[in-house]
Design a protein around this motif. Sequence first.
Motif, PDB file in Angstrom:
ATOM      1  N   ILE A  87       6.513  -8.504  19.325  1.00  0.00           N
ATOM      2  CA  ILE A  87       6.089  -9.612  20.171  1.00  0.00           C
ATOM      3  C   ILE A  87       6.172  -9.167  21.624  1.00  0.00           C
ATOM      4  O   ILE A  87       7.116  -8.489  22.014  1.00  0.00           O
ATOM      5  N   GLY A  88       5.167  -9.530  22.415  1.00  0.00           N
ATOM      6  CA  GLY A  88       5.171  -9.172  23.825  1.00  0.00           C
ATOM      7  C   GLY A  88       4.278  -7.993  24.171  1.00  0.00           C
ATOM      8  O   GLY A  88       4.303  -7.507  25.297  1.00  0.00           O
ATOM      9  N   ASP A  89       3.493  -7.508  23.202  1.00  0.00           N
ATOM     10  CA  ASP A  89       2.590  -6.382  23.474  1.00  0.00           C
ATOM     11  C   ASP A  89       1.494  -6.761  24.460  1.00  0.00           C
ATOM     12  O   ASP A  89       0.976  -5.900  25.150  1.00  0.00           O
ATOM     13  N   GLY A  90       1.120  -8.040  24.524  1.00  0.00           N
ATOM     14  CA  GLY A  90       0.155  -8.476  25.525  1.00  0.00           C
ATOM     15  C   GLY A  90      -1.097  -9.095  24.950  1.00  0.00           C
ATOM     16  O   GLY A  90      -1.197  -9.379  23.761  1.00  0.00           O
ATOM     17  N   LYS A  91      -2.072  -9.268  25.834  1.00  0.00           N
ATOM     18  CA  LYS A  91      -3.360  -9.875  25.484  1.00  0.00           C
ATOM     19  C   LYS A  91      -4.450  -9.199  26.305  1.00  0.00           C
ATOM     20  O   LYS A  91      -4.191  -8.642  27.365  1.00  0.00           O
ATOM     21  N   ILE A  92      -5.677  -9.315  25.806  1.00  0.00           N
ATOM     22  CA  ILE A  92      -6.833  -8.791  26.533  1.00  0.00           C
ATOM     23  C   ILE A  92      -7.863  -9.908  26.634  1.00  0.00           C
ATOM     24  O   ILE A  92      -8.166 -10.576  25.642  1.00  0.00           O
ATOM     25  N   PHE A  93      -8.390 -10.098  27.842  1.00  0.00           N
ATOM     26  CA  PHE A  93      -9.416 -11.105  28.102  1.00  0.00           C
ATOM     27  C   PHE A  93     -10.668 -10.395  28.594  1.00  0.00           C
ATOM     28  O   PHE A  93     -10.579  -9.445  29.376  1.00  0.00           O
ATOM     29  N   VAL A  94     -11.821 -10.864  28.155  1.00  0.00           N
ATOM     30  CA  VAL A  94     -13.099 -10.276  28.573  1.00  0.00           C
ATOM     31  C   VAL A  94     -13.953 -11.379  29.180  1.00  0.00           C
ATOM     32  O   VAL A  94     -14.118 -12.437  28.579  1.00  0.00           O
ATOM     33  N   GLN A  95     -14.486 -11.104  30.380  1.00  0.00           N
ATOM     34  CA  GLN A  95     -15.303 -12.082  31.096  1.00  0.00           C
ATOM     35  C   GLN A  95     -16.595 -11.423  31.563  1.00  0.00           C
ATOM     36  O   GLN A  95     -16.601 -10.235  31.909  1.00  0.00           O
ATOM     37  N   PRO A  96     -17.670 -12.194  31.627  1.00  0.00           N
ATOM     38  CA  PRO A  96     -18.913 -11.630  32.167  1.00  0.00           C
ATOM     39  C   PRO A  96     -18.815 -11.403  33.675  1.00  0.00           C
ATOM     40  O   PRO A  96     -18.116 -12.132  34.378  1.00  0.00           O
ATOM     41  N   VAL A  97     -19.498 -10.377  34.148  1.00  0.00           N
ATOM     42  CA  VAL A  97     -19.564 -10.066  35.579  1.00  0.00           C
ATOM     43  C   VAL A  97     -21.027 -10.133  35.982  1.00  0.00           C
ATOM     44  O   VAL A  97     -21.872  -9.443  35.410  1.00  0.00           O
TER      45      VAL A  97
END
Length: 113
Positions: A87-97
């Motif tokens: 637990i705590g490895d993180g997250k990844i978010f992807v957004q358009p540019v």
Amino acid sequence: MKKIEAIIRPEMLNQVKDALVEAGFSGLTTTQVTGRGAQRGIVHTGRSGQSVVIDMLPKLKLEMVVSDSDVDRAIDVIVDVSRTGEIGDGKIFVQPVEQVVRVRTGERGEAAI
């Protein structure tokens, strides 16, 4: 183009950075942040034996902009290197540019990445 924001453990930065460079991704920005996710922090026992809850943990935010075709490859590199299975490895978010402009040359779009 997409912006990838990865929240990872700070101690994983050098390995992730090196793996991204090896995969052909050299441009990135990092910021030291604090946050919490599913674990809602950790509990430490102090010198007096009292429990202390630390609910905002140090993390590192890594940001990069990549071509649409490179998104999955960049994510795979980050996940493969930074995953511990805990637990705590993180997250990844992807957004358009919508647009990228290189200030020095005025280049626009993918040429500016």
